[in-house]
Design a protein around this motif. Structure first.
Motif, PDB file in Angstrom:
ATOM      1  N   PHE A  70       0.609  -1.062  -0.316  1.00  0.00           N
ATOM      2  CA  PHE A  70       0.172   0.102   0.187  1.00  0.00           C
ATOM      3  C   PHE A  70       1.110   1.088   0.168  1.00  0.00           C
ATOM      4  CE2 PHE A  70      -3.515  -2.602   2.872  1.00  0.00           C
ATOM      5  CZ  PHE A  70      -3.415  -3.482   1.238  1.00  0.00           C
ATOM      6  N   ARG A  71       1.836   1.467   0.214  1.00  0.00           N
ATOM      7  CA  ARG A  71       2.899   2.230   0.600  1.00  0.00           C
ATOM      8  C   ARG A  71       3.442   2.648  -1.125  1.00  0.00           C
ATOM      9  NH1 ARG A  71       6.203   0.940   5.228  1.00  0.00           N
ATOM     10  NH2 ARG A  71       7.413  -0.770   4.048  1.00  0.00           N
ATOM     11  N   LYS A  72       3.381   2.230  -2.324  1.00  0.00           N
ATOM     12  CA  LYS A  72       3.202   2.554  -3.114  1.00  0.00           C
ATOM     13  C   LYS A  72       2.674   3.590  -3.879  1.00  0.00           C
ATOM     14  CE  LYS A  72       4.528  -2.180  -3.955  1.00  0.00           C
ATOM     15  NZ  LYS A  72       4.289  -3.262  -5.142  1.00  0.00           N
ATOM     16  N   CYS A  73       1.655   4.116  -2.722  1.00  0.00           N
ATOM     17  CA  CYS A  73       1.631   5.100  -3.625  1.00  0.00           C
ATOM     18  C   CYS A  73       1.955   6.490  -3.416  1.00  0.00           C
ATOM     19  CB  CYS A  73      -0.775   5.093  -2.897  1.00  0.00           C
ATOM     20  SG  CYS A  73      -0.880   5.077  -1.009  1.00  0.00           S
ATOM     21  N   PHE A  74       2.775   6.209  -1.997  1.00  0.00           N
ATOM     22  CA  PHE A  74       3.522   7.356  -2.184  1.00  0.00           C
ATOM     23  C   PHE A  74       4.816   7.371  -2.391  1.00  0.00           C
ATOM     24  CE2 PHE A  74       1.769   6.382   2.076  1.00  0.00           C
ATOM     25  CZ  PHE A  74       0.660   7.657   2.555  1.00  0.00           C
ATOM     26  N   LYS A  75       5.327   6.368  -3.344  1.00  0.00           N
ATOM     27  CA  LYS A  75       6.410   6.096  -3.899  1.00  0.00           C
ATOM     28  C   LYS A  75       6.221   6.690  -5.516  1.00  0.00           C
ATOM     29  CE  LYS A  75       9.725   3.703  -6.393  1.00  0.00           C
ATOM     30  NZ  LYS A  75      10.341   2.423  -6.828  1.00  0.00           N
ATOM     31  N   VAL A  76       4.339   6.485  -5.690  1.00  0.00           N
ATOM     32  CA  VAL A  76       4.420   7.084  -6.981  1.00  0.00           C
ATOM     33  C   VAL A  76       3.540   8.438  -7.311  1.00  0.00           C
ATOM     34  CG1 VAL A  76       2.395   6.633  -8.717  1.00  0.00           C
ATOM     35  CG2 VAL A  76       3.357   5.201  -7.911  1.00  0.00           C
ATOM     36  N   MET A  77       3.183   9.052  -6.008  1.00  0.00           N
ATOM     37  CA  MET A  77       2.518  10.318  -6.093  1.00  0.00           C
ATOM     38  C   MET A  77       3.937  10.162  -4.256  1.00  0.00           C
ATOM     39  SD  MET A  77      -1.228  10.012  -6.802  1.00  0.00           S
ATOM     40  CE  MET A  77      -1.408   8.772  -5.264  1.00  0.00           C
TER      41      MET A  77
END
Length: 150
Positions: A70-77
């Motif tokens: 779920f932390r991947k959203c912080f990598k994408v944005m």
């Protein structure tokens, strides 16, 4: 295959849960001054809006930060992490102010009401200054290296 499933779960989490809380967070922040205004106009203690909002928002954002997929959203944005952190901090500051004012309005005394209104204003100013100073000294970054270590 597992990476593919985790990516799908992350996309579902983002669109089904997180995006709605990202939209609700500013609304919660705007609701608290309205609740404070209601307390002052009515002269009576009301139910707190801020504390339940903190619990729910912290739960959603905590789950997002704890689950690696779920932390991947912080990598994408990359702007999303500072956005949520600052708005959640603002929500906490306003919820404390609301709680403080509610405490002041438990007793019907105009002097006490005035004192707690002043205390609430001082608390908001001091907390906002402390937040600004803290984020000035320690800028928020959500580094790519944080992901690569895990």
């Amino acid at each position: 295959m597992l990476k593919w499933i985790s990516n799908i779960a992350a996309i579902i989490w983002f669109f089904a849960v997180l995006i709605w809380w990202l939209l609700l967070l500013p609304i919660f922040i705007l609701m608290i001054p309205s609740a404070i205004s209601t307390i002052i106009k009515s002269g009576f203690e009301t139910s707190a809006v801020g504390m339940p909002a903190i619990v729910l928002c912290s739960l959603v954002f905590g789950i997002t930060l704890l689950v690696p997929a779920f932390r991947k959203c912080f990598k994408v944005m990359p702007w999303l992490y500072p956005y949520t952190t600052i708005l959640l901090t603002d929500l906490i500051i306003l919820a404390i102010a609301e709680k403080l004012l509610n405490f002041g309005y438990q007793v019907q005394n105009d002097t006490r009401h005035t004192v707690f209104i002043v205390l609430m204003i001082i608390q908001i100013i001091v907390c906002r200054l402390a937040m600004g100073w803290y984020f000035y000294k320690k800028p928020m970054k959500f580094e790519r290296e944080d992901y690569e270590r895990q």
